[in-house]
Design an enzyme around this catalytic site. Structure first.
Site, PDB file in Angstrom:
ATOM      1  N   HIS A 285     -41.267  91.140  -2.243  1.00 15.05           N
ATOM      2  CA  HIS A 285     -42.596  91.752  -2.316  1.00 15.05           C
ATOM      3  C   HIS A 285     -43.691  90.707  -2.392  1.00 15.05           C
ATOM      4  O   HIS A 285     -43.461  89.525  -2.675  1.00 15.05           O
ATOM      5  CB  HIS A 285     -42.688  92.680  -3.544  1.00 15.05           C
ATOM      6  N   CYS A 286     -44.906  91.158  -2.147  1.00 16.06           N
ATOM      7  CA  CYS A 286     -46.118  90.392  -2.418  1.00 16.06           C
ATOM      8  C   CYS A 286     -47.101  91.408  -2.991  1.00 16.06           C
ATOM      9  O   CYS A 286     -46.702  92.258  -3.788  1.00 16.06           O
ATOM     10  CB  CYS A 286     -46.630  89.675  -1.167  1.00 16.06           C
ATOM     11  N   ALA A 287     -48.366  91.377  -2.577  1.00 15.40           N
ATOM     12  CA  ALA A 287     -49.313  92.359  -3.096  1.00 15.40           C
ATOM     13  C   ALA A 287     -49.178  93.700  -2.383  1.00 15.40           C
ATOM     14  O   ALA A 287     -49.165  94.753  -3.012  1.00 15.40           O
ATOM     15  CB  ALA A 287     -50.742  91.831  -2.965  1.00 15.40           C
TER      16      ALA A 287
ATOM     17  N   GLY B   2     -46.929  93.989   0.613  1.00 15.44           N
ATOM     18  CA  GLY B   2     -45.672  94.084   1.351  1.00 15.44           C
ATOM     19  C   GLY B   2     -45.834  94.105   2.851  1.00 15.44           C
ATOM     20  O   GLY B   2     -45.020  94.710   3.556  1.00 15.44           O
TER      21      GLY B   2
ATOM     22  N   SER C  83     -44.586  88.584   2.027  1.00 15.31           N
ATOM     23  CA  SER C  83     -43.185  88.983   1.830  1.00 15.31           C
ATOM     24  C   SER C  83     -42.521  89.333   3.151  1.00 15.31           C
ATOM     25  O   SER C  83     -41.360  88.985   3.387  1.00 15.31           O
ATOM     26  CB  SER C  83     -43.103  90.164   0.860  1.00 15.31           C
TER      27      SER C  83
END
Length: 282
Positions: free
Chosen positions: A213-215, A217, A221
């Protein structure tokens, strides 16, 4: 005010720590990680921001609120494009693998016009690989329901999704953080192999399931998942893009896509060299 949509034009910066998880399920959130600098190219977000606002205003009864923040660098022209692929889209079938050449950056970006995935908080994009956003990363209930055993946070750090291994200490989850910024000038390629190896190790663990994930997606990520498929699953960049996009709407920023393109060229040259050696031995 009855606000139902929020556009944050400073998403992920030191001045803004909000996000989908901050507003909850009743608000449709779109974050743009922009910086208020004369050198920053905010034009790359014009179309995507306009499309988000347009969609909000065309939702019955919805009210829209724009905050001084930023969203992912995906020019969502694709929202107005047909939902089918045309014959001019770059391809990389098994039969054409030997003749495969890495497409131009503009041709790769066209692949994002044809939406086929979803924009859920989390989606399975490859067997036992889940791609998602910050909300899912902070939802322990969601992670437990998916039986996640490993987490790769591509937005690690105090000014981003600052969860860390301690946040998951009660879930017996193996954590790996990459402190990346969703900026075209950021060199994400230095993490491609380490991230790919972490994902590969997770999948080779009995019952292993990895959440990347990131902020949001869609960019950081997603780029690391694409790199994994290219490095460990021997996919071309085109095949990796199509594979992930079939399950989730992604859009690596132009810088990350260019770095993935460089990786694709390198891996393609290595495959050609392997084939040539095999041919000489026959």
């Amino acid at each position: 005010m009855g606000v139902t949509h929020v556009l944050n034009a400073a998403h992920g910066t030191a001045y803004s720590h909000g996000g989908q998880d901050f507003y909850g399920a009743t608000i449709d959130y779109y974050g743009v990680p922009a910086h208020d600098l004369p050198s920053f190219d905010i034009s790359q977000f014009f179309f995507s921001a306009a499309q988000f606002i347009h969609n909000a205003l065309n939702t019955p009864g919805d009210s829209f609120f724009t905050k001084l923040r930023k969203m992912p660098e995906c020019v969502r022209e694709r929202s107005t494009m047909p939902h089918t692929r045309d014959s001019s889209s770059p391809t990389s079938s098994a039969g054409s693998r030997a003749a495969y050449e890495t497409p131009a950056l503009s041709d790769l970006q066209r692949l994002f016009w044809f939406r086929g995935g979803s924009d859920n908080h989390v989606d399975q994009v490859w067997p036992n690989i889940y791609l998602g956003d910050a909300w899912a990363a902070r939802s322990k209930t969601t992670l437990q329901s998916l039986n996640i055993t490993h987490i790769l946070n591509a937005a690690d750090g105090p000014y981003s999704i600052n969860t860390g291994a301690k946040y998951y200490k009660d879930l017996q989850i193996e954590y790996y953080g990459v402190e990346a910024f969703d900026d075209p000038s950021f060199d994400l390629s230095i993490f491609f192999y380490d991230a790919a190896n972490f994902i590969g190790k997770a999948l080779n663990t009995s019952g292993g399931k990895v959440f990347v994930h990131c902020a949001m997606g869609v960019s950081r990520s997603a780029s690391l998942v694409l790199a994994f498929l290219m490095i460990h699953e021997n996919m071309t960049l085109v095949d990796a893009l199509k594979t992930v996009s079939a399950h989730r709407d992604i859009c690596p920023n132009s810088g990350f896509l260019s770095q993935l393109r460089d990786l694709d060229i390198k891996l393609n040259e290595e495959r050609k060299g392997t084939r040539e050696c095999a041919t000489k031995e026959l």
